[in-house]
Design a protein around this motif. Structure first.
Motif, PDB file in Angstrom:
ATOM      1  N   UNK A 124       0.788  -1.214   0.000  1.00 47.29           N
ATOM      2  CA  UNK A 124       0.000   0.000   0.000  1.00 47.29           C
ATOM      3  C   UNK A 124       0.828   1.275   0.000  1.00 47.29           C
ATOM      4  N   UNK A 125       2.144   1.171   0.162  1.00 46.38           N
ATOM      5  CA  UNK A 125       2.993   2.353   0.178  1.00 46.38           C
ATOM      6  C   UNK A 125       4.343   1.973  -0.417  1.00 46.38           C
ATOM      7  N   UNK A 126       4.547   2.327  -1.661  1.00 51.04           N
ATOM      8  CA  UNK A 126       5.735   1.962  -2.422  1.00 51.04           C
ATOM      9  C   UNK A 126       6.427   3.264  -2.802  1.00 51.04           C
ATOM     10  N   UNK A 127       7.502   3.654  -2.098  1.00 48.55           N
ATOM     11  CA  UNK A 127       8.059   4.994  -2.237  1.00 48.55           C
ATOM     12  C   UNK A 127       9.525   5.018  -2.636  1.00 48.55           C
ATOM     13  N   UNK A 128       9.882   6.065  -3.381  1.00 46.97           N
ATOM     14  CA  UNK A 128      11.273   6.444  -3.570  1.00 46.97           C
ATOM     15  C   UNK A 128      11.504   7.633  -2.648  1.00 46.97           C
ATOM     16  N   UNK A 129      12.578   7.602  -1.890  1.00 44.44           N
ATOM     17  CA  UNK A 129      12.899   8.698  -0.977  1.00 44.44           C
ATOM     18  C   UNK A 129      14.198   9.317  -1.459  1.00 44.44           C
ATOM     19  N   UNK A 130      14.123  10.587  -1.853  1.00 45.23           N
ATOM     20  CA  UNK A 130      15.297  11.309  -2.315  1.00 45.23           C
ATOM     21  C   UNK A 130      15.775  12.217  -1.191  1.00 45.23           C
ATOM     22  N   UNK A 170       6.185   1.276 -13.192  1.00 48.03           N
ATOM     23  CA  UNK A 170       4.925   0.678 -12.746  1.00 48.03           C
ATOM     24  C   UNK A 170       4.908  -0.839 -12.857  1.00 48.03           C
ATOM     25  N   UNK A 171       5.619  -1.419 -13.815  1.00 46.11           N
ATOM     26  CA  UNK A 171       5.614  -2.878 -13.976  1.00 46.11           C
ATOM     27  C   UNK A 171       6.953  -3.527 -13.629  1.00 46.11           C
ATOM     28  N   UNK A 172       7.888  -2.739 -13.119  1.00 51.62           N
ATOM     29  CA  UNK A 172       9.217  -3.273 -12.803  1.00 51.62           C
ATOM     30  C   UNK A 172       9.186  -4.076 -11.507  1.00 51.62           C
ATOM     31  N   UNK A 173      10.106  -5.034 -11.406  1.00 51.22           N
ATOM     32  CA  UNK A 173      10.225  -5.831 -10.184  1.00 51.22           C
ATOM     33  C   UNK A 173      10.967  -5.022  -9.119  1.00 51.22           C
ATOM     34  N   UNK A 174      10.715  -5.353  -7.869  1.00 54.35           N
ATOM     35  CA  UNK A 174      11.322  -4.613  -6.752  1.00 54.35           C
ATOM     36  C   UNK A 174      12.841  -4.580  -6.825  1.00 54.35           C
ATOM     37  N   UNK A 175      13.456  -5.698  -7.179  1.00 54.78           N
ATOM     38  CA  UNK A 175      14.925  -5.722  -7.230  1.00 54.78           C
ATOM     39  C   UNK A 175      15.462  -4.837  -8.360  1.00 54.78           C
ATOM     40  N   UNK A 176      14.697  -4.672  -9.445  1.00 50.48           N
ATOM     41  CA  UNK A 176      15.100  -3.769 -10.527  1.00 50.48           C
ATOM     42  C   UNK A 176      14.986  -2.315 -10.077  1.00 50.48           C
ATOM     43  N   UNK A 177      13.927  -2.015  -9.360  1.00 54.17           N
ATOM     44  CA  UNK A 177      13.709  -0.644  -8.891  1.00 54.17           C
ATOM     45  C   UNK A 177      14.739  -0.256  -7.839  1.00 54.17           C
ATOM     46  N   UNK A 178      15.095  -1.196  -6.989  1.00 58.17           N
ATOM     47  CA  UNK A 178      16.027  -0.908  -5.892  1.00 58.17           C
ATOM     48  C   UNK A 178      17.437  -0.600  -6.384  1.00 58.17           C
ATOM     49  N   UNK A 208      16.740  -1.266 -16.105  1.00 55.76           N
ATOM     50  CA  UNK A 208      15.524  -0.857 -16.808  1.00 55.76           C
ATOM     51  C   UNK A 208      15.821   0.105 -17.955  1.00 55.76           C
ATOM     52  N   UNK A 209      17.089   0.544 -18.070  1.00 53.80           N
ATOM     53  CA  UNK A 209      17.487   1.550 -19.048  1.00 53.80           C
ATOM     54  C   UNK A 209      16.569   2.772 -18.950  1.00 53.80           C
ATOM     55  N   UNK A 210      16.455   3.301 -17.732  1.00 53.10           N
ATOM     56  CA  UNK A 210      15.540   4.392 -17.427  1.00 53.10           C
ATOM     57  C   UNK A 210      16.287   5.486 -16.682  1.00 53.10           C
ATOM     58  N   UNK A 245       4.114  13.711 -21.486  1.00 52.96           N
ATOM     59  CA  UNK A 245       2.827  14.413 -21.365  1.00 52.96           C
ATOM     60  C   UNK A 245       1.679  13.406 -21.308  1.00 52.96           C
ATOM     61  N   UNK A 246       1.778  12.391 -22.123  1.00 50.24           N
ATOM     62  CA  UNK A 246       0.725  11.359 -22.146  1.00 50.24           C
ATOM     63  C   UNK A 246       0.639  10.651 -20.788  1.00 50.24           C
ATOM     64  N   UNK A 247       1.805  10.322 -20.209  1.00 49.45           N
ATOM     65  CA  UNK A 247       1.837   9.661 -18.902  1.00 49.45           C
ATOM     66  C   UNK A 247       1.260  10.576 -17.816  1.00 49.45           C
ATOM     67  N   UNK A 248       1.650  11.843 -17.828  1.00 46.88           N
ATOM     68  CA  UNK A 248       1.168  12.779 -16.816  1.00 46.88           C
ATOM     69  C   UNK A 248      -0.349  12.965 -16.920  1.00 46.88           C
TER      70      UNK A 248
END
Length: 146
Positions: free
Chosen positions: A39-45, A64-72, A88-90, A105-108
């Motif tokens: 219920x709470x999935x955050x990036x903290x900068x 949105x569809x990435x796995x936790x280990x990829x995001x981390x 993720x090449x992001x 813009x489309x995503x926003x």
């Protein structure tokens, strides 16, 4: 032997260096942490000025569809103005994140529509109160003849 085409000129590099020097007052990311949770999935900068910026993971296009280990697995650019997810090449430009720009813009637009569909007790109560007042006021066009 393959010849490589020079895409960036010395003048362009000098201009980019001058522009980067003007960003000295801009806060930069010094640390980033991904906190997954139910219920709470955050990036903290953590910013150079001491602030902490919280960004919900689902708001960032490409995560949105990435796995936790990829995001981390997040890298901070040497000057702290960009975040990079190598698996993720992001990439994200930090000044845009601070302006709440989390994608194209489309995503926003998609994120905005999702927020407008939110259902909560407070929103339902406000709608009922507005309905008792006669609902949304009609738009009146000034200077138009009926």
């Amino acid at each position: 032997m393959t010849k490589h085409k020079v895409v960036t000129t010395d003048t362009e590099i000098d201009r980019a260096i001058r522009a980067a020097k003007q960003l000295t007052d801009e806060p930069r990311v010094v640390q980033v942490e991904y906190r997954p949770g139910h219920g709470l999935d955050l990036l903290i900068l953590k910013m150079s000025d001491g602030r902490r910026v919280l960004i919900p993971r689902e708001d960032l296009e490409g995560l949105q569809n990435a796995r936790r280990e990829e995001i981390a697995e997040i890298e901070i650019s040497p000057n702290g103005t960009a975040l990079h997810w190598p698996r993720l090449d992001l990439d994200y430009y930090v000044p845009n994140l601070l302006r709440h720009i989390y994608g194209s813009k489309r995503w926003m637009s998609h994120v905005g529509r999702r927020g407008g569909k939110a259902k909560s007790a407070a929103k339902a109560e406000a709608a009922r109160a507005n309905g008792l007042k006669g609902g949304r006021p009609s738009t009146k066009h000034v200077g138009m003849v009926a």
